[in-house]
Scaffold this motif. Structure first.
Motif, PDB file in Angstrom:
ATOM      1  N   ALA A   1       3.609   1.783  -1.186  1.00  0.00           N
ATOM      2  CA  ALA A   1       4.389   1.911  -2.424  1.00  0.00           C
ATOM      3  C   ALA A   1       3.510   2.219  -3.637  1.00  0.00           C
ATOM      4  N   LEU A   2       2.198   2.220  -3.439  1.00  0.00           N
ATOM      5  CA  LEU A   2       1.311   2.474  -4.585  1.00  0.00           C
ATOM      6  C   LEU A   2       1.361   3.942  -4.969  1.00  0.00           C
ATOM      7  N   PRO A   3       1.290   4.219  -6.282  1.00  0.00           N
ATOM      8  CA  PRO A   3       1.270   5.613  -6.719  1.00  0.00           C
ATOM      9  C   PRO A   3      -0.031   6.294  -6.301  1.00  0.00           C
TER      10      PRO A   3
ATOM     11  N   HIS B   1      -2.024   8.696 -10.717  1.00  0.00           N
ATOM     12  CA  HIS B   1      -1.147   7.884 -11.536  1.00  0.00           C
ATOM     13  C   HIS B   1      -1.640   6.467 -11.747  1.00  0.00           C
ATOM     14  N   VAL B   2      -2.812   6.138 -11.257  1.00  0.00           N
ATOM     15  CA  VAL B   2      -3.299   4.767 -11.419  1.00  0.00           C
ATOM     16  C   VAL B   2      -3.434   4.446 -12.894  1.00  0.00           C
ATOM     17  N   GLY B   3      -2.769   3.397 -13.297  1.00  0.00           N
ATOM     18  CA  GLY B   3      -2.882   2.957 -14.686  1.00  0.00           C
ATOM     19  C   GLY B   3      -2.164   3.855 -15.667  1.00  0.00           C
TER      20      GLY B   3
ATOM     21  N   GLN C   1       0.809  -1.227   0.000  1.00  0.00           N
ATOM     22  CA  GLN C   1       0.000   0.000   0.000  1.00  0.00           C
ATOM     23  C   GLN C   1       0.847   1.283   0.000  1.00  0.00           C
TER      24      GLN C   1
ATOM     25  N   GLU D   1      -3.536   8.533  -6.668  1.00  0.00           N
ATOM     26  CA  GLU D   1      -4.681   8.306  -7.560  1.00  0.00           C
ATOM     27  C   GLU D   1      -4.443   8.817  -8.972  1.00  0.00           C
TER      28      GLU D   1
ATOM     29  N   ALA E   1       6.738   5.361  -6.990  1.00  0.00           N
ATOM     30  CA  ALA E   1       6.889   4.096  -7.706  1.00  0.00           C
ATOM     31  C   ALA E   1       8.194   4.060  -8.492  1.00  0.00           C
TER      32      ALA E   1
ATOM     33  N   PRO F   1       4.165   6.072 -14.011  1.00  0.00           N
ATOM     34  CA  PRO F   1       4.434   5.852 -12.603  1.00  0.00           C
ATOM     35  C   PRO F   1       4.672   7.145 -11.846  1.00  0.00           C
TER      36      PRO F   1
END
Lengths: 190, 272
Positions: free
Chosen positions: B80-82, B86-88, B78, B84, B95, B91
């Protein structure tokens, strides 16, 4: 709703920034990614690193996931490529063991199923040694074919290999396995 | 197989057999290969060896993570997640900056597990340390005599290698050329390896009340520690002292006796 549909729904929500939906995907698939990562790296700590990186990459690439596809297969593809990158970046192993590790391993081997541990442990060591003598790409090709049941065609697609290259990776891996496990197999050879 | 040219007299290559094992041969070839394997003893033997090897490969274990694994992984993933945005997409900074963690590598866990398990099995059954021959079978959950034999072969192969290495090391130290200082780099590394398995061996012997074996292993361990911790070049006085200890404790003889017991059992097993 079957798992594929549930995964697709979770992906759709996660694309919109819903991290709780992505958490569901992690909970559903992290264990199977761990297994492939462990076979690729041979170490628990490294396998966990690969699992982490696989899901982070998957999150970044969610927009490329096609809703009709199988999320698990798509994730495997990312997992294998993460493991290959990891192995290429990893320094060679040291040959000494720490006392902490020693105690852990010692403790794990108490109990009634010791015979099974002997058998599986010895084979695991030999299989892992044989795998480590292969390049990351060859290793991935063999693991995909042998443990994941992927076709040569799928392996080519995931690893971006030509058919002959994928086949030869598998041939080399099997030959290594035969040499490594020969003392344990009683059949005569040509 | 090229152009479906397989006949009952043309032997398949190893590569063709591998493809056949994985069901990747062409459909017509599958039947021809099966027929050839049934009629050719030489190819049947190779085929059986290949199948046995790949079946053994399936036995390789993956340590199962604990029940909290998924939660633990989420706790790592969690942060490390980019964000919102950058989702999809491309990066995020977090990230892009996230590298694989590189740790001090550890030794192959599976190998250690194997030695530890072997030690536990042998010590628990009270086989090593006695002067009588090894009993004919290893306690096993295997269902058939062939499975039991395969398991015992695995066990004996590993034990044989372990004790042969110990014996070789001791003999090398005893025969090392003594002039000024003696180079023992290779011996140090080997001793370090053997120390790990030897400690497991001794700890398990103690747990199982095999006092005699534990004492013998303690003697061996003291020598292994001395070799493993020695400088790259050992002077004459230290080397003489080390050799005297090996001689006085009869260590070469004791290790050799264990190796002989194992080899005897392997021979017996091969003729059964």
């Amino acid at each position: 709703m079957d798992q594929m549909s549930e995964d697709a729904a979770a992906v759709a929500r996660a694309r919109g920034g819903d991290q709780e939906a992505f958490r569901l995907l992690v909970e559903r698939h992290s264990r199977s990614i761990y297994r492939l990562a462990y076979r690729m790296t041979g170490r628990v700590e490294d396998a966990e690193d690969v699992v982490q990186e696989t899901f982070v990459r998957a999150y970044r690439q969610l927009s490329r996931f096609e809703a009709r596809s199988n999320f698990a297969t798509w994730l495997y593809r990312i997992g294998f490529n993460c493991a290959i990158d990891y192995l290429r970046a990893r320094p060679r192993r040291e040959s000494s063991e720490t006392d902490d590790k020693l105690e852990i391993m010692s403790g794990q081997n108490r109990g009634p199923s010791v015979d099974d541990l002997v058998y599986a442990g010895e084979i695991s060591g030999r299989v892992q040694n044989a795998l480590e003598s292969l390049s990351p790409q060859e290793r991935a090709a063999f693991l995909m074919r042998h443990y994941q049941g992927c076709s040569i065609e799928e392996i080519c697609r995931v690893l971006d290999l030509r058919t002959n290259a994928a086949k030869h990776s598998i041939f080399r891996a099997v030959r290594k396995m035969r040499i490594a496990l020969r003392p344990l197999v009683s059949q005569p050879t040509r | 197989m090229k152009d479906h040219e397989m006949t009952s007299t043309l032997h398949p290559t190893e590569d063709e057999l591998i493809l056949h094992f994985y069901g990747e041969s062409q459909r017509d070839d599958e039947a021809v290969l099966d027929a050839h394997i049934r009629s050719c003893p030489a190819c049947a033997a190779i085929w059986a060896d290949l199948c046995d090897t790949l079946k053994l490969t399936d036995s390789a274990r993956v340590p199962e993570p604990d029940e909290a694994f998924e939660q633990k992984m989420w706790a790592r993933i969690q942060p490390a997640l980019p964000t919102e945005d950058h989702v999809g997409g491309s990066p995020g900074i977090a990230a892009r900056l996230l590298p694989f963690r590189v740790r001090t590598p550890l030794r192959v866990a599976a190998g250690i597990a194997a030695v530890a398990a072997i030690v536990a099995l042998v010590v628990a059954s009270g086989r090593v340390g006695r002067t009588d021959r090894l009993p004919p079978t290893v306690a096993s959950t295997a269902s058939t005599p062939a499975d039991r034999a395969a398991r015992e072969r695995v066990l004996l192969t590993a034990l044989d290698e372990h004790f042969q290495r110990s014996e070789l090391l001791l003999v090398e130290v005893m025969n090392a050329e003594q002039s000024g200082t003696t180079e023992l780099g290779f011996e140090r590394q080997t001793a370090d390896d053997l120390l790990v398995s030897g400690r497991l061996y001794r700890a398990t012997a103690q747990q199982n009340g095999n006092v005699r074996l534990a004492q013998m292993l303690e003697e061996l361990e003291l020598v292994l520690v001395e070799i493993a911790r020695s400088p790259d070049r050992m002077d004459q006085r230290d080397l003489s002292s080390l050799r005297a200890r090996i001689e006085n404790d009869d260590l070469v003889f004791k290790v050799r006796a264990l190796t002989k017991q194992i080899e005897g059992r392997q021979k017996t097993l091969a003729t059964e």
